[in-house]
Design a protein around this motif. Structure first.
Motif, PDB file in Angstrom:
ATOM      1  N   THR A  80       0.643  -1.210  -0.029  1.00 48.15           N
ATOM      2  CA  THR A  80      -0.023  -0.073   0.011  1.00 48.15           C
ATOM      3  C   THR A  80       0.690   1.231  -0.129  1.00 48.15           C
ATOM      4  O   THR A  80       0.166   2.518  -0.152  1.00 48.15           O
ATOM      5  CB  THR A  80      -0.960  -0.100   1.369  1.00 48.15           C
ATOM      6  OG1 THR A  80      -0.259  -0.047   2.439  1.00 48.15           O
ATOM      7  CG2 THR A  80      -1.798  -1.119   0.997  1.00 48.15           C
ATOM      8  N   HIS A 132       0.484   3.978  -2.631  1.00 46.30           N
ATOM      9  CA  HIS A 132      -0.489   4.978  -2.359  1.00 46.30           C
ATOM     10  C   HIS A 132       0.162   6.484  -1.948  1.00 46.30           C
ATOM     11  O   HIS A 132      -0.512   7.501  -2.109  1.00 46.30           O
ATOM     12  CB  HIS A 132      -1.837   4.738  -1.391  1.00 46.30           C
ATOM     13  CG  HIS A 132      -2.728   3.786  -2.105  1.00 46.30           C
ATOM     14  ND1 HIS A 132      -3.558   4.056  -3.226  1.00 46.30           N
ATOM     15  CD2 HIS A 132      -2.938   2.572  -1.467  1.00 46.30           C
ATOM     16  CE1 HIS A 132      -4.106   2.852  -3.515  1.00 46.30           C
ATOM     17  NE2 HIS A 132      -4.032   2.075  -2.576  1.00 46.30           N
ATOM     18  N   THR A 163      -8.363   3.455  -1.983  1.00 48.82           N
ATOM     19  CA  THR A 163      -8.798   2.242  -2.103  1.00 48.82           C
ATOM     20  C   THR A 163      -7.853   1.615  -3.285  1.00 48.82           C
ATOM     21  O   THR A 163      -7.189   2.250  -3.802  1.00 48.82           O
ATOM     22  CB  THR A 163     -10.407   2.058  -2.477  1.00 48.82           C
ATOM     23  OG1 THR A 163     -10.457   2.292  -3.811  1.00 48.82           O
ATOM     24  CG2 THR A 163     -11.363   2.705  -1.431  1.00 48.82           C
ATOM     25  N   ASP A 164      -7.977   0.145  -3.286  1.00 43.68           N
ATOM     26  CA  ASP A 164      -7.602  -0.523  -4.375  1.00 43.68           C
ATOM     27  C   ASP A 164      -7.793   0.178  -5.920  1.00 43.68           C
ATOM     28  O   ASP A 164      -6.979  -0.149  -6.987  1.00 43.68           O
ATOM     29  CB  ASP A 164      -7.557  -1.916  -4.572  1.00 43.68           C
ATOM     30  CG  ASP A 164      -8.755  -2.305  -4.068  1.00 43.68           C
ATOM     31  OD1 ASP A 164      -9.960  -1.735  -4.448  1.00 43.68           O
ATOM     32  OD2 ASP A 164      -9.116  -3.527  -3.494  1.00 43.68           O
ATOM     33  N   GLU A 173       3.002  -3.817 -11.229  1.00 46.01           N
ATOM     34  CA  GLU A 173       1.828  -4.295 -11.427  1.00 46.01           C
ATOM     35  C   GLU A 173       1.060  -4.402 -12.355  1.00 46.01           C
ATOM     36  O   GLU A 173       0.032  -5.249 -12.771  1.00 46.01           O
ATOM     37  CB  GLU A 173       0.941  -3.419 -10.298  1.00 46.01           C
ATOM     38  CG  GLU A 173       1.282  -3.347  -8.747  1.00 46.01           C
ATOM     39  CD  GLU A 173       0.741  -2.090  -8.169  1.00 46.01           C
ATOM     40  OE1 GLU A 173       0.805  -2.186  -6.668  1.00 46.01           O
ATOM     41  OE2 GLU A 173      -0.313  -1.559  -8.603  1.00 46.01           O
ATOM     42  N   ARG A 219      -1.813  -5.765  -2.512  1.00 49.97           N
ATOM     43  CA  ARG A 219      -0.817  -4.844  -1.923  1.00 49.97           C
ATOM     44  C   ARG A 219      -1.297  -5.009  -0.293  1.00 49.97           C
ATOM     45  O   ARG A 219      -2.021  -4.363   0.217  1.00 49.97           O
ATOM     46  CB  ARG A 219      -1.549  -3.464  -2.393  1.00 49.97           C
ATOM     47  CG  ARG A 219      -1.303  -3.000  -3.831  1.00 49.97           C
ATOM     48  CD  ARG A 219      -1.808  -1.720  -4.102  1.00 49.97           C
ATOM     49  NE  ARG A 219      -1.873  -1.545  -5.452  1.00 49.97           N
ATOM     50  CZ  ARG A 219      -2.643  -0.602  -6.001  1.00 49.97           C
ATOM     51  NH1 ARG A 219      -3.633  -0.026  -5.230  1.00 49.97           N
ATOM     52  NH2 ARG A 219      -2.505  -0.207  -7.453  1.00 49.97           N
ATOM     53  N   ILE A 264      -6.279  -5.842  -8.909  1.00 47.55           N
ATOM     54  CA  ILE A 264      -5.394  -5.540  -7.909  1.00 47.55           C
ATOM     55  C   ILE A 264      -6.265  -5.369  -6.608  1.00 47.55           C
ATOM     56  O   ILE A 264      -7.464  -4.566  -6.543  1.00 47.55           O
ATOM     57  CB  ILE A 264      -4.540  -4.110  -8.267  1.00 47.55           C
ATOM     58  CG1 ILE A 264      -4.156  -4.357  -9.366  1.00 47.55           C
ATOM     59  CG2 ILE A 264      -3.924  -3.659  -7.111  1.00 47.55           C
ATOM     60  CD1 ILE A 264      -3.251  -3.173 -10.251  1.00 47.55           C
ATOM     61  N   PHE A 265      -5.724  -6.021  -5.322  1.00 44.01           N
ATOM     62  CA  PHE A 265      -6.543  -5.949  -4.116  1.00 44.01           C
ATOM     63  C   PHE A 265      -5.455  -5.054  -3.047  1.00 44.01           C
ATOM     64  O   PHE A 265      -4.388  -5.475  -2.999  1.00 44.01           O
ATOM     65  CB  PHE A 265      -6.820  -7.284  -3.666  1.00 44.01           C
ATOM     66  CG  PHE A 265      -7.721  -8.084  -4.754  1.00 44.01           C
ATOM     67  CD1 PHE A 265      -9.080  -7.816  -4.476  1.00 44.01           C
ATOM     68  CD2 PHE A 265      -7.303  -8.922  -5.375  1.00 44.01           C
ATOM     69  CE1 PHE A 265      -9.742  -8.254  -5.653  1.00 44.01           C
ATOM     70  CE2 PHE A 265      -7.975  -9.558  -6.223  1.00 44.01           C
ATOM     71  CZ  PHE A 265      -9.436  -9.396  -6.311  1.00 44.01           C
ATOM     72  N   ASP A 266      -6.130  -4.072  -2.455  1.00 47.27           N
ATOM     73  CA  ASP A 266      -5.592  -3.622  -1.123  1.00 47.27           C
ATOM     74  C   ASP A 266      -5.853  -4.475  -0.228  1.00 47.27           C
ATOM     75  O   ASP A 266      -6.823  -4.903   0.095  1.00 47.27           O
ATOM     76  CB  ASP A 266      -5.857  -2.149  -0.860  1.00 47.27           C
ATOM     77  CG  ASP A 266      -5.134  -1.070  -1.611  1.00 47.27           C
ATOM     78  OD1 ASP A 266      -4.455  -1.473  -2.565  1.00 47.27           O
ATOM     79  OD2 ASP A 266      -5.628   0.072  -1.342  1.00 47.27           O
TER      80      ASP A 266
END
Length: 220
Positions: A89, A92, A101-102, A120, A135, A195-197
């Motif tokens: 993360t 960001h 957010t993602d 990514e 992430r 893509i996922f946070d």
């Protein structure tokens, strides 16, 4: 699963004692496909969890190598190999005013990880693997975390941490992060290109954490 990670000297000493939980260590240079390339035809997923300052160089090599090996070695009827890339993360940047957010555009990543957004995109757009990016925020729990050095310093009597007072820690427990990897691996065929946070749903005051640590440890 093939989980690519670096071993500490402690892990290297213990590696020969791993005989349970269906864990089979394969110790080699990280880009030595000759050693573990024979696993490609039957693998479900590769998880890139490489750390270190040379990850900028190593991760693209791994992605390219596995994508090519998947084309050459996997049976024509086999599903695409899932390739899960671990980002973070920090892409960001530091933002103390907005909710991110993602799906938030990356406009100001931390300098040390400014190369990650490009990586990514390489993962999520590669046509030969089912690429997924995770992430994690700050990982805690057990001993394999950047927080380990914070507790070590507290034990030694002097607490030090990075940044400017007033911040908050976005964090995730290592067991929860493991579940995120598992879910992404199981759903890679439909999660590809995503893509996922990965973070707790609450964050913590950095100052409060440090103050409590000082009180408990008797440190400065």
């Amino acid at each position: 699963y093939l989980i690519l990670s670096r071993l500490s000297s402690q892990h290297e000493r213990c590696i020969t004692n791993i005989t349970i939980f269906e864990v089979i260590p394969v110790v080699s240079a990280i880009d030595d496909f000759a050693t573990y390339g024979t696993l490609i035809p039957t693998l479900d997923v590769v998880v890139d969890a490489i750390g270190g300052m040379d990850a900028k160089i190593v991760s693209p090599i791994l992605l390219s190598g596995f994508a090519q090996a998947s084309q050459e070695k996997r049976p024509p009827h086999a599903p695409k190999l899932a390739h899960i890339y671990t980002s973070g993360t920090w892409v960001h940047g530091e933002n103390r005013t907005d909710v991110v957010t993602d799906i938030t555009p990356l406009t100001n990543p931390a300098e040390i990880v400014a190369w990650r957004p490009e990586m990514e995109q390489k993962v999520t757009t590669n046509p030969h693997v089912n690429g997924v990016v995770i992430r994690p925020s700050l990982v805690y729990g057990r001993s394999g975390s950047i927080l380990a050095m914070l507790f070590k310093k507290a034990f030694e009597g002097n607490v030090e941490w990075f940044g400017t007072p007033g911040g908050r820690l976005a964090a995730i427990h290592c067991d929860d992060l493991a579940e995120v990897y598992l879910l992404a691996a199981e759903k890679a065929s439909i999660a590809k290109g995503t893509i996922f946070d990965a973070s707790n749903d609450v964050n913590e005051s950095t100052d409060a954490v440090l103050q409590r640590l000082v009180e408990v440890a008797g440190a400065k």
